[in-house]
Motif scaffolding. Structure first.
Motif, short mmCIF file in Angstrom:
data_model
loop_
_atom_site.label_atom_id
_atom_site.label_comp_id
_atom_site.label_asym_id
_atom_site.label_seq_id
_atom_site.Cartn_x
_atom_site.Cartn_y
_atom_site.Cartn_z
N GLU A 55 11.09 10.79 7.78
CA GLU A 55 10.75 10.00 6.49
C GLU A 55 10.38 11.22 5.44
OE1 GLU A 55 7.92 6.68 4.34
OE2 GLU A 55 7.64 7.34 6.51
N LYS A 56 10.67 11.11 4.08
CA LYS A 56 10.16 12.37 3.20
C LYS A 56 9.87 11.50 1.92
CE LYS A 56 11.26 16.52 0.59
NZ LYS A 56 11.92 17.69 0.73
N VAL A 57 8.71 11.51 1.07
CA VAL A 57 8.38 10.73 0.01
C VAL A 57 7.86 11.76 -0.99
CG1 VAL A 57 6.76 9.02 -0.98
CG2 VAL A 57 7.73 8.86 1.26
N THR A 58 8.29 11.47 -2.42
CA THR A 58 7.89 12.38 -3.09
C THR A 58 7.57 11.69 -4.22
OG1 THR A 58 9.79 14.13 -2.70
CG2 THR A 58 8.85 14.27 -4.92
N GLY A 59 6.41 12.16 -4.96
CA GLY A 59 5.65 11.34 -5.98
C GLY A 59 4.48 11.90 -6.35
N LYS A 60 3.79 11.05 -6.87
CA LYS A 60 2.23 11.59 -7.12
C LYS A 60 1.19 11.18 -6.07
CE LYS A 60 -0.93 11.47 -11.19
NZ LYS A 60 -0.91 10.86 -12.52
N ALA A 61 0.36 12.20 -5.86
CA ALA A 61 -0.73 11.69 -4.94
C ALA A 61 -1.90 10.83 -5.76
CB ALA A 61 -1.72 13.22 -4.55
N TYR A 62 -1.89 9.52 -5.37
CA TYR A 62 -2.76 8.63 -6.27
C TYR A 62 -4.04 8.50 -5.85
CZ TYR A 62 -3.63 4.02 -8.14
OH TYR A 62 -3.92 2.99 -8.94
N ASP A 63 -4.44 8.51 -4.69
CA ASP A 63 -5.58 7.91 -4.12
C ASP A 63 -5.88 8.32 -2.58
OD1 ASP A 63 -8.20 6.94 -3.97
OD2 ASP A 63 -7.66 4.72 -4.45
N THR A 66 -8.86 3.05 2.02
CA THR A 66 -10.10 2.98 2.53
C THR A 66 -10.01 3.36 3.96
OG1 THR A 66 -9.67 0.73 2.97
CG2 THR A 66 -11.24 1.14 0.88
N ASN A 67 -8.88 3.30 4.63
CA ASN A 67 -8.62 4.04 5.96
C ASN A 67 -8.49 5.34 6.01
OD1 ASN A 67 -6.00 4.40 4.86
ND2 ASN A 67 -4.92 2.59 6.06
N GLY A 68 -8.56 6.13 5.03
CA GLY A 68 -8.42 7.44 5.13
C GLY A 68 -7.26 8.27 4.63
N ALA A 69 -6.09 7.43 4.57
CA ALA A 69 -4.92 7.80 4.31
C ALA A 69 -4.75 8.33 2.90
CB ALA A 69 -3.71 6.67 4.49
N LEU A 70 -3.55 9.37 2.49
CA LEU A 70 -3.42 9.70 1.28
C LEU A 70 -2.39 8.49 0.72
CD1 LEU A 70 -3.36 11.92 -0.81
CD2 LEU A 70 -1.56 12.99 0.33
N VAL A 71 -2.59 8.22 -0.38
CA VAL A 71 -1.65 7.13 -0.98
C VAL A 71 -0.90 7.92 -2.15
CG1 VAL A 71 -1.52 5.13 -2.55
CG2 VAL A 71 -3.48 5.42 -0.89
N ILE A 72 0.23 7.81 -1.98
CA ILE A 72 1.25 8.46 -2.82
C ILE A 72 2.17 7.13 -3.42
CG2 ILE A 72 3.31 10.03 -3.04
CD1 ILE A 72 1.94 11.45 -0.57
N VAL A 73 2.31 7.50 -4.68
CA VAL A 73 3.17 6.61 -5.64
C VAL A 73 4.37 7.51 -5.70
CG1 VAL A 73 3.47 5.38 -7.67
CG2 VAL A 73 1.17 5.30 -6.68
N ASP A 74 5.52 6.84 -5.20
CA ASP A 74 6.85 7.49 -5.53
C ASP A 74 7.53 7.51 -6.83
OD1 ASP A 74 8.26 5.07 -5.56
OD2 ASP A 74 8.73 5.05 -3.45
N ASP A 75 8.65 7.86 -7.27
CA ASP A 75 9.20 7.88 -8.58
C ASP A 75 9.80 6.41 -8.75
OD1 ASP A 75 8.78 10.61 -8.57
OD2 ASP A 75 10.70 11.06 -7.75
N GLN A 76 9.76 5.65 -7.86
CA GLN A 76 10.10 4.06 -8.36
C GLN A 76 8.76 3.24 -8.21
OE1 GLN A 76 11.72 5.71 -5.52
NE2 GLN A 76 13.13 6.50 -6.96
N GLY A 77 7.76 3.87 -8.09
CA GLY A 77 6.48 3.16 -8.19
C GLY A 77 5.85 2.40 -7.08
N ALA A 78 6.65 2.50 -6.16
CA ALA A 78 6.29 2.05 -4.72
C ALA A 78 5.02 3.02 -4.20
CB ALA A 78 7.19 1.83 -3.75
N LYS A 79 3.99 2.39 -3.48
CA LYS A 79 2.91 2.89 -3.09
C LYS A 79 3.38 3.18 -1.49
CE LYS A 79 -0.87 1.49 -5.97
NZ LYS A 79 -1.88 1.02 -6.05
N HIS A 80 3.04 4.54 -0.93
CA HIS A 80 3.17 4.90 0.46
C HIS A 80 1.84 5.45 1.12
CE1 HIS A 80 7.33 4.67 0.21
NE2 HIS A 80 7.25 4.88 -0.95
N GLU A 81 1.67 4.98 2.33
CA GLU A 81 0.16 5.62 2.80
C GLU A 81 0.34 6.76 4.00
OE1 GLU A 81 -2.70 2.88 3.77
OE2 GLU A 81 -2.87 1.92 1.85
#
Length: 91
Positions: A55-63, A66-81
């Protein structure tokens, strides 16, 4: 200038510092720890790419979740942890 510190003195100092930090964070609510971490995290707000296995996700590091994961919002607007993976900061 050479400075000599006995191993025992250094180890005693180090262990006291670790104990103080551990006590401070053990008695602090998770919300305050996350706020502190977010304030120090230089990745948030940057364009990144994370690879974890196939799995590879490209986007903006968002937050930081609360579980400590890095939240990334990809170019389509979906959030990934992500808890782990190879992080690359893009230009």
């Amino acid at each position: 200038m050479n400075l000599f510190v006995a191993n025992e003195e250094f180890l005693d100092y180090l262990l006291n510092q670790v104990d103080d930090l551990y006590s401070r964070y053990r008695n602090t609510r998770i919300e305050f720890l996350l706020k502190d971490y977010r304030g120090q995290c230089t990745t948030i707000g940057k364009r990144v790419s994370v690879t974890m296995g196939k799995e590879k996700v490209t986007g903006k590091a968002y937050d930081i979740a609360t579980n400590g994961a890095l939240v990334i919002v990809d170019d389509q607007g979906a959030k990934h942890e992500f808890f782990e993976g190879a992080l690359e900061i893009l230009k």
